[in-house]
Design a protein around this motif. Structure first.
Motif, PDB file in Angstrom:
ATOM      1  N   TYR A   1       0.832  -1.205   0.000  1.00  0.00           N
ATOM      2  CA  TYR A   1       0.000   0.000   0.000  1.00  0.00           C
ATOM      3  C   TYR A   1       0.868   1.256   0.000  1.00  0.00           C
ATOM      4  N   ARG A   2       1.934   1.243   0.787  1.00  0.00           N
ATOM      5  CA  ARG A   2       2.806   2.416   0.873  1.00  0.00           C
ATOM      6  C   ARG A   2       3.441   2.733  -0.487  1.00  0.00           C
ATOM      7  N   TYR A   3       3.899   1.698  -1.181  1.00  0.00           N
ATOM      8  CA  TYR A   3       4.513   1.917  -2.496  1.00  0.00           C
ATOM      9  C   TYR A   3       3.488   2.425  -3.510  1.00  0.00           C
ATOM     10  N   PHE A   4       2.314   1.776  -3.535  1.00  0.00           N
ATOM     11  CA  PHE A   4       1.299   2.178  -4.515  1.00  0.00           C
ATOM     12  C   PHE A   4       0.779   3.587  -4.222  1.00  0.00           C
ATOM     13  N   ASP A   5       0.655   3.898  -2.929  1.00  0.00           N
ATOM     14  CA  ASP A   5       0.166   5.220  -2.555  1.00  0.00           C
ATOM     15  C   ASP A   5       1.151   6.309  -2.994  1.00  0.00           C
ATOM     16  N   GLN A   6       2.437   6.028  -2.878  1.00  0.00           N
ATOM     17  CA  GLN A   6       3.436   6.979  -3.373  1.00  0.00           C
ATOM     18  C   GLN A   6       3.377   7.065  -4.901  1.00  0.00           C
ATOM     19  N   GLY A   7       3.199   5.901  -5.527  1.00  0.00           N
ATOM     20  CA  GLY A   7       3.166   5.873  -6.992  1.00  0.00           C
ATOM     21  C   GLY A   7       2.016   6.648  -7.579  1.00  0.00           C
ATOM     22  N   ILE A   8       0.858   6.611  -6.910  1.00  0.00           N
ATOM     23  CA  ILE A   8      -0.312   7.284  -7.466  1.00  0.00           C
ATOM     24  C   ILE A   8      -0.186   8.800  -7.374  1.00  0.00           C
ATOM     25  N   GLN A   9       0.661   9.279  -6.447  1.00  0.00           N
ATOM     26  CA  GLN A   9       0.910  10.723  -6.377  1.00  0.00           C
ATOM     27  C   GLN A   9       1.686  11.195  -7.606  1.00  0.00           C
ATOM     28  N   ILE A  10       2.502  10.292  -8.151  1.00  0.00           N
ATOM     29  CA  ILE A  10       3.329  10.636  -9.310  1.00  0.00           C
ATOM     30  C   ILE A  10       2.574  10.383 -10.619  1.00  0.00           C
ATOM     31  N   GLU A  11       1.876   9.229 -10.693  1.00  0.00           N
ATOM     32  CA  GLU A  11       1.142   8.873 -11.909  1.00  0.00           C
ATOM     33  C   GLU A  11      -0.292   8.502 -11.532  1.00  0.00           C
ATOM     34  N   PRO A  12      -1.149   9.502 -11.335  1.00  0.00           N
ATOM     35  CA  PRO A  12      -2.510   9.228 -10.840  1.00  0.00           C
ATOM     36  C   PRO A  12      -3.385   8.443 -11.814  1.00  0.00           C
ATOM     37  N   ASP A  13      -3.012   8.385 -13.091  1.00  0.00           N
ATOM     38  CA  ASP A  13      -3.829   7.678 -14.073  1.00  0.00           C
ATOM     39  C   ASP A  13      -3.212   6.357 -14.517  1.00  0.00           C
ATOM     40  N   HIS A  14      -2.188   5.905 -13.828  1.00  0.00           N
ATOM     41  CA  HIS A  14      -1.520   4.651 -14.182  1.00  0.00           C
ATOM     42  C   HIS A  14      -2.412   3.483 -13.778  1.00  0.00           C
ATOM     43  N   GLU A  15      -2.791   2.644 -14.763  1.00  0.00           N
ATOM     44  CA  GLU A  15      -3.737   1.557 -14.504  1.00  0.00           C
ATOM     45  C   GLU A  15      -3.246   0.603 -13.416  1.00  0.00           C
TER      46      GLU A  15
ATOM     47  N   VAL B   1     -11.538   2.429  -7.225  1.00  0.00           N
ATOM     48  CA  VAL B   1     -12.016   1.709  -8.407  1.00  0.00           C
ATOM     49  C   VAL B   1     -13.153   2.468  -9.087  1.00  0.00           C
ATOM     50  N   LYS B   2     -14.008   3.094  -8.297  1.00  0.00           N
ATOM     51  CA  LYS B   2     -15.096   3.877  -8.887  1.00  0.00           C
ATOM     52  C   LYS B   2     -14.537   5.053  -9.687  1.00  0.00           C
ATOM     53  N   ARG B   3     -13.470   5.674  -9.178  1.00  0.00           N
ATOM     54  CA  ARG B   3     -12.829   6.764  -9.921  1.00  0.00           C
ATOM     55  C   ARG B   3     -12.243   6.252 -11.230  1.00  0.00           C
ATOM     56  N   MET B   4     -11.665   5.060 -11.208  1.00  0.00           N
ATOM     57  CA  MET B   4     -11.122   4.465 -12.429  1.00  0.00           C
ATOM     58  C   MET B   4     -12.219   4.261 -13.465  1.00  0.00           C
ATOM     59  N   MET B   5     -13.378   3.786 -13.011  1.00  0.00           N
ATOM     60  CA  MET B   5     -14.500   3.575 -13.923  1.00  0.00           C
ATOM     61  C   MET B   5     -14.977   4.895 -14.519  1.00  0.00           C
ATOM     62  N   GLU B   6     -15.096   5.902 -13.670  1.00  0.00           N
ATOM     63  CA  GLU B   6     -15.614   7.198 -14.119  1.00  0.00           C
ATOM     64  C   GLU B   6     -14.658   7.903 -15.074  1.00  0.00           C
ATOM     65  N   GLN B   7     -13.342   7.705 -14.855  1.00  0.00           N
ATOM     66  CA  GLN B   7     -12.345   8.406 -15.665  1.00  0.00           C
ATOM     67  C   GLN B   7     -11.782   7.550 -16.789  1.00  0.00           C
TER      68      GLN B   7
ATOM     69  N   ILE C   1      -9.973   4.778 -16.667  1.00  0.00           N
ATOM     70  CA  ILE C   1      -8.602   4.304 -16.441  1.00  0.00           C
ATOM     71  C   ILE C   1      -8.595   2.778 -16.479  1.00  0.00           C
ATOM     72  N   GLY C   2      -7.799   2.209 -17.355  1.00  0.00           N
ATOM     73  CA  GLY C   2      -7.660   0.757 -17.426  1.00  0.00           C
ATOM     74  C   GLY C   2      -8.738   0.097 -18.257  1.00  0.00           C
ATOM     75  N   ASP C   3      -8.602  -1.228 -18.381  1.00  0.00           N
ATOM     76  CA  ASP C   3      -9.589  -2.015 -19.118  1.00  0.00           C
ATOM     77  C   ASP C   3     -10.922  -1.993 -18.360  1.00  0.00           C
ATOM     78  N   TYR C   4     -11.955  -1.527 -19.034  1.00  0.00           N
ATOM     79  CA  TYR C   4     -13.234  -1.265 -18.360  1.00  0.00           C
ATOM     80  C   TYR C   4     -13.786  -2.501 -17.658  1.00  0.00           C
ATOM     81  N   PHE C   5     -13.807  -3.640 -18.356  1.00  0.00           N
ATOM     82  CA  PHE C   5     -14.436  -4.805 -17.754  1.00  0.00           C
ATOM     83  C   PHE C   5     -13.596  -5.386 -16.639  1.00  0.00           C
TER      84      PHE C   5
END
Length: 327
Positions: free
Chosen positions: A35-49, A72-78, A80-84
């Motif tokens: 979680y710590r790594y991913f949380d840091q990563g999303i600050q740098i690349e917020p749209d990375h699938e 995940v809801k934000r990913m769906m709305e924006q 981000i990533g493969d929809y299904f």
């Protein structure tokens, strides 16, 4: 630019590095670190699938379902990533939250939009039917009271474990992981010798092991029946099959072709879950068979395998043909 004013320049490829570290932590089941790594990563690349999915799944493993749902809801709305794929994760989280009304809404919308891959239609129909039954039971005062910790009553739980769809059984076993399963010990032990999906039997056995049930049980898998002591079993991720194949495939593939090594290990990990806790002999030959299989996919092998390798290749292909019950 004014004096002493600086632009912050991120370290090149830092997002990818954090994602890789997060994935490694997930594999090691160190979910707080992941979680710590991913949380840091999303600050740098917020749209990375992959970073978004990794962050959501690490939160799921930590039991922080509401936070995972927001991501995940934000990913769906924006978009981000493969929809299904994202929808599947969203449904998994909704199941953990027992939000069956929202599950019904999502699946019915998918059917209305005709966005469901043909191979997923049946499983989603089953999930939709189950959620409708649960919602109906929750709102009907004439229904029996619910079993503590589960969204449906004991009779329905027993019915699903006996005759329910694979998706329904997966849901029930996942729900049991959140409560004391000792009242369900006899039911789960009986489940281990019935004709059930090998993945679900592994899940049931893992539930008994994780809650330190001290019991010797019979287990039937792949046409073999034997007796095991639950307390003596290794964790699924610590079997001799997994450790030895990882060691041998690392020596054979990792340094020369890390992509093939990762592909081979993905197969090994899936098959380890299905086979657990079978003792598999001739692991060096299994390693050769996995190496050959990934090389065949790249057109790097033309000769015929010997009889021993051929037999194991047949077993591996059978395991590859077993569909995992996923939401």
């Amino acid at each position: 630019m004014k004096k002493n004013e600086h632009k912050v320049i991120p370290f090149p490829h830092l997002g990818e590095l954090l994602m890789k570290k997060g994935m490694e932590a997930m594999e090691e089941k160190n979910y707080k670190e992941a979680y710590r790594y991913f949380d840091q990563g999303i600050q740098i690349e917020p749209d990375h699938e992959d970073i978004n999915i990794g962050l959501a799944l690490s939160l799921v493993e930590l039991g922080r379902y509401q936070e995972a749902k927001v991501i995940v809801k934000r990913m769906m709305e924006q978009g981000i990533g493969d929809y299904f794929h994202v929808i599947n994760i969203y449904l998994m989280i909704l199941l953990q939250l027992n939000e069956h009304g929202e599950i019904i809404h999502v699946i019915e919308a998918l059917f209305d939009e005709q966005q469901i891959p043909p191979e997923r239609v049946e499983s989603l129909e089953n999930l939709l039917a189950m959620s409708k039954r649960i919602v109906g039971q929750q709102t009907d005062p004439s229904q029996p009271s619910q079993t503590e910790g589960l969204p449906i009553d004991e009779t329905e739980v027993l019915r699903i474990l006996e005759n329910g769809t694979i998706e329904e059984q997966l849901y029930i076993l996942s729900s049991l992981s959140n409560q004391n399963i000792r009242p369900w010990t006899d039911v789960l032990c009986q489940y281990l010798i019935e004709e059930k999906h090998p993945f679900l039997k592994t899940l049931a056995l893992s539930l008994l092991r994780e809650q330190e049930v001290n019991k010797t049980v019979e287990l039937d898998k792949f046409g073999q029946r034997w007796t095991v002591n639950i307390e003596d079993l290794p964790k699924v991720e610590e079997t001799e099959f997994l450790k030895m194949l990882q060691k041998e495939l690392s020596e054979k593939l990792e340094h020369n072709d890390p992509i093939m090594y990762e592909q081979a290990m993905e197969m090994v990990k899936r098959h380890n879950i299905l086979l657990y806790p079978l003792n598999i002999d001739h692991l060096s030959i299994w390693a050769e068979a996995y190496e050959r299989l990934v090389k065949e996919a790249y057109g790097l092998v033309w000769d015929e395998p010997d009889e021993e390798i051929s037999g194991i290749l047949e077993e591996i292909r059978k395991l590859e043909g077993i569909t995992f019950p996923v939401i």
